[in-house]
Design an enzyme around this catalytic site. Structure first.
Site, mmCIF file in Angstrom:
data_model
loop_
_atom_site.group_PDB
_atom_site.id
_atom_site.type_symbol
_atom_site.label_atom_id
_atom_site.label_comp_id
_atom_site.label_asym_id
_atom_site.label_seq_id
_atom_site.Cartn_x
_atom_site.Cartn_y
_atom_site.Cartn_z
ATOM 1 N N ARG A 83 3.365 -11.465 -5.662
ATOM 2 C CA ARG A 83 3.211 -12.417 -4.564
ATOM 3 C C ARG A 83 4.353 -13.409 -4.497
ATOM 4 O O ARG A 83 4.368 -14.260 -3.598
ATOM 5 C CB ARG A 83 1.912 -13.204 -4.757
ATOM 6 N N ARG A 136 -17.000 -15.023 -1.487
ATOM 7 C CA ARG A 136 -16.067 -15.768 -2.329
ATOM 8 C C ARG A 136 -15.996 -17.226 -1.899
ATOM 9 O O ARG A 136 -15.948 -17.523 -0.710
ATOM 10 C CB ARG A 136 -14.663 -15.146 -2.224
ATOM 11 N N LYS A 173 -5.966 -4.947 2.033
ATOM 12 C CA LYS A 173 -5.405 -4.369 0.808
ATOM 13 C C LYS A 173 -6.500 -3.820 -0.113
ATOM 14 O O LYS A 173 -6.426 -2.685 -0.574
ATOM 15 C CB LYS A 173 -4.584 -5.428 0.036
ATOM 16 N N ARG A 214 -16.182 -11.663 5.379
ATOM 17 C CA ARG A 214 -16.114 -10.749 4.216
ATOM 18 C C ARG A 214 -17.223 -11.026 3.213
ATOM 19 O O ARG A 214 -17.511 -12.164 2.874
ATOM 20 C CB ARG A 214 -14.755 -10.926 3.532
ATOM 21 N N ARG A 264 -3.917 -20.248 2.213
ATOM 22 C CA ARG A 264 -3.490 -18.959 1.661
ATOM 23 C C ARG A 264 -2.487 -18.281 2.587
ATOM 24 O O ARG A 264 -1.542 -17.627 2.126
ATOM 25 C CB ARG A 264 -4.717 -18.070 1.417
HETATM 26 P P1 ADP Z 1 -7.438 -8.156 1.461
HETATM 27 O O1 ADP Z 1 -7.723 -7.426 0.164
HETATM 28 O O2 ADP Z 1 -6.102 -7.778 2.042
HETATM 29 O O3 ADP Z 1 -7.600 -9.636 1.349
HETATM 30 P P2 ADP Z 1 -9.922 -6.862 2.412
HETATM 31 O O4 ADP Z 1 -9.654 -5.428 2.155
HETATM 32 O O5 ADP Z 1 -10.857 -7.564 1.512
HETATM 33 O O6 ADP Z 1 -8.514 -7.662 2.526
HETATM 34 O O7 ADP Z 1 -10.442 -6.997 3.922
HETATM 35 C C1 ADP Z 1 -10.879 -8.248 4.451
HETATM 36 C C2 ADP Z 1 -12.137 -8.040 5.291
HETATM 37 O O8 ADP Z 1 -11.803 -7.311 6.474
HETATM 38 C C3 ADP Z 1 -13.235 -7.250 4.578
HETATM 39 O O9 ADP Z 1 -14.495 -7.799 4.941
HETATM 40 C C4 ADP Z 1 -13.068 -5.819 5.138
HETATM 41 O O10 ADP Z 1 -14.332 -5.142 5.195
HETATM 42 C C5 ADP Z 1 -12.498 -6.061 6.532
HETATM 43 N N1 ADP Z 1 -11.488 -5.060 6.916
HETATM 44 C C6 ADP Z 1 -10.575 -4.442 6.124
HETATM 45 N N2 ADP Z 1 -9.798 -3.587 6.836
HETATM 46 C C7 ADP Z 1 -10.228 -3.670 8.125
HETATM 47 C C8 ADP Z 1 -9.829 -3.023 9.352
HETATM 48 N N3 ADP Z 1 -8.824 -2.139 9.394
HETATM 49 N N4 ADP Z 1 -10.502 -3.369 10.472
HETATM 50 C C9 ADP Z 1 -11.511 -4.264 10.446
HETATM 51 N N5 ADP Z 1 -11.943 -4.914 9.328
HETATM 52 C C10 ADP Z 1 -11.317 -4.619 8.182
HETATM 53 P P1 ADP Z 2 -6.651 -12.145 -0.766
HETATM 54 O O1 ADP Z 2 -6.173 -10.731 -0.811
HETATM 55 O O2 ADP Z 2 -7.851 -12.360 0.075
HETATM 56 O O3 ADP Z 2 -5.561 -13.112 -0.484
HETATM 57 P P2 ADP Z 2 -6.885 -12.120 -3.692
HETATM 58 O O4 ADP Z 2 -8.202 -11.692 -4.200
HETATM 59 O O5 ADP Z 2 -5.732 -11.183 -3.796
HETATM 60 O O6 ADP Z 2 -7.125 -12.612 -2.208
HETATM 61 O O7 ADP Z 2 -6.461 -13.474 -4.407
HETATM 62 C C1 ADP Z 2 -7.337 -14.580 -4.482
HETATM 63 C C2 ADP Z 2 -6.630 -15.761 -5.138
HETATM 64 O O8 ADP Z 2 -6.262 -15.398 -6.480
HETATM 65 C C3 ADP Z 2 -5.318 -16.167 -4.481
HETATM 66 O O9 ADP Z 2 -5.517 -17.072 -3.404
HETATM 67 C C4 ADP Z 2 -4.587 -16.828 -5.657
HETATM 68 O O10 ADP Z 2 -5.120 -18.120 -5.943
HETATM 69 C C5 ADP Z 2 -4.987 -15.928 -6.823
HETATM 70 N N1 ADP Z 2 -4.050 -14.797 -7.004
HETATM 71 C C6 ADP Z 2 -4.341 -13.474 -6.878
HETATM 72 N N2 ADP Z 2 -3.237 -12.722 -7.110
HETATM 73 C C7 ADP Z 2 -2.230 -13.594 -7.386
HETATM 74 C C8 ADP Z 2 -0.845 -13.430 -7.692
HETATM 75 N N3 ADP Z 2 -0.274 -12.224 -7.759
HETATM 76 N N4 ADP Z 2 -0.119 -14.563 -7.919
HETATM 77 C C9 ADP Z 2 -0.683 -15.792 -7.877
HETATM 78 N N5 ADP Z 2 -1.977 -16.009 -7.566
HETATM 79 C C10 ADP Z 2 -2.755 -14.915 -7.331
#
Ligand code: ADP
Ligand code: ADP
Ligand code: ZN
Length: 215
Positions: free
Chosen positions: A88, A161, A13, A127, A172
């Site tokens: 979420r 992180r 995302k 990541r 998660r």
């Molecule tokens: P999210 O915001 O959904 O938690 P991220 O965009 O941070 O996910 O992506 C998680 C990890 O995977 C990052 O280290 C990113 O560089 C990698 N990543 C994202 N999209 C892809 C993809 N299509 N293929 C391989 N690795 C990816």
């Molecule tokens: P990822 O995409 O890797 O799951 P985020 O950066 O979106 O991680 O979120 C990290 C943490 O922040 C989540 O595990 C949760 O604790 C909190 N968080 C983020 N967005 C929300 C939301 N919309 N509602 C509740 N908790 C959230």
């Protein structure tokens, strides 16, 4: 144009949102990024959120919907928004409807990034981000072009992180299945959901999303 990017932790995302920001001049509203900034700054919200985030659980609906409303108020009405990591829960989805209609905005698409759960742990544990500009990287899938140097800003400092460890990722993922996946039918009933193969290369995922935005 206002869109939601939906998918489990590690689905891509944040990666896709920042590419759309660069290419389309939209604004990315990531509740995760905003909460991490609040934790770093030690604000009252940050103090409440810190332990919850480190455990991989969800921060309260009131807090996250509050910060989304405030963030939207800082934008010009014509600026398009990508919601990354929000909503979420069903309660957040309901709040978002009110938040948007109060500001005369409409929701155009809910884009679900479909990914294999097995791939997510590897994505999350590999990541890291630039400590200066927050550009996202991965140990295997997206290394900086020059090792140890950020492609975007040239910084040599990176961060990981505290919640990107295997145990917290499992929590998660459970939270996603229990509380977030169930909001998809709400949007499906309104004909808003579009699915994208999140297992494709980063660039191909962007192309698939752009095709939806241009449709
Ligand atoms: P999210 O915001 O959904 O938690 P991220 O965009 O941070 O996910 O992506 C998680 C990890 O995977 C990052 O280290 C990113 O560089 C990698 N990543 C994202 N999209 C892809 C993809 N299509 N293929 C391989 N690795 C990816
Ligand atoms: P990822 O995409 O890797 O799951 P985020 O950066 O979106 O991680 O979120 C990290 C943490 O922040 C989540 O595990 C949760 O604790 C909190 N968080 C983020 N967005 C929300 C939301 N919309 N509602 C509740 N908790 C959230
Ligand atoms: Zn950088």
């Amino acid at each position: 144009m206002n869109i939601i990017l939906l998918g489990p932790p590690g689905a891509g995302k944040g990666t896709q949102a920042s590419r759309l920001v660069d290419e389309r001049g939209m604004v990315q509203l990531s509740t995760g990024d905003m909460l991490r900034a609040a934790v770093k700054a030690g604000t009252p919200t940050g103090l409440k959120a810190k332990a919850v985030m480190e455990a991989g659980e969800l921060v309260s609906d009131e807090i996250v919907s509050g910060i989304i409303g405030e963030a939207l108020d800082d934008l010009k009405p014509e600026t398009g928004v990508i919601f990354d990591g929000y909503p979420r829960t069903a309660a957040q989805a309901e709040s978002l409807d009110v938040i948007l209609s109060d500001r005369k905005r409409t929701l155009d698409h809910v884009i679900e990034l479909e990914v294999d759960e097995d791939a997510l742990v590897a994505r999350i544990t590999g990541r890291f981000t630039c400590a200066k500009c927050n550009e996202g990287y991965h140990d295997t899938f997206k290394q900086p072009k020059v090792a140890g140097v950020c492609d975007v800003c040239g910084s040599t400092e990176f961060k990981r992180r505290p919640d990107d460890n295997e145990e917290t990722v499992r929590t998660r993922m459970t939270e996603y299945r229990a509380k977030t996946a169930p909001i998809l039918p709400i949007y499906e009933a309104r004909g808003l959901v579009r699915r994208v193969d999140g297992m494709a290369d980063i660039k191909h995922v962007t192309e698939a999303i752009e095709a939806i935005l241009d449709s």
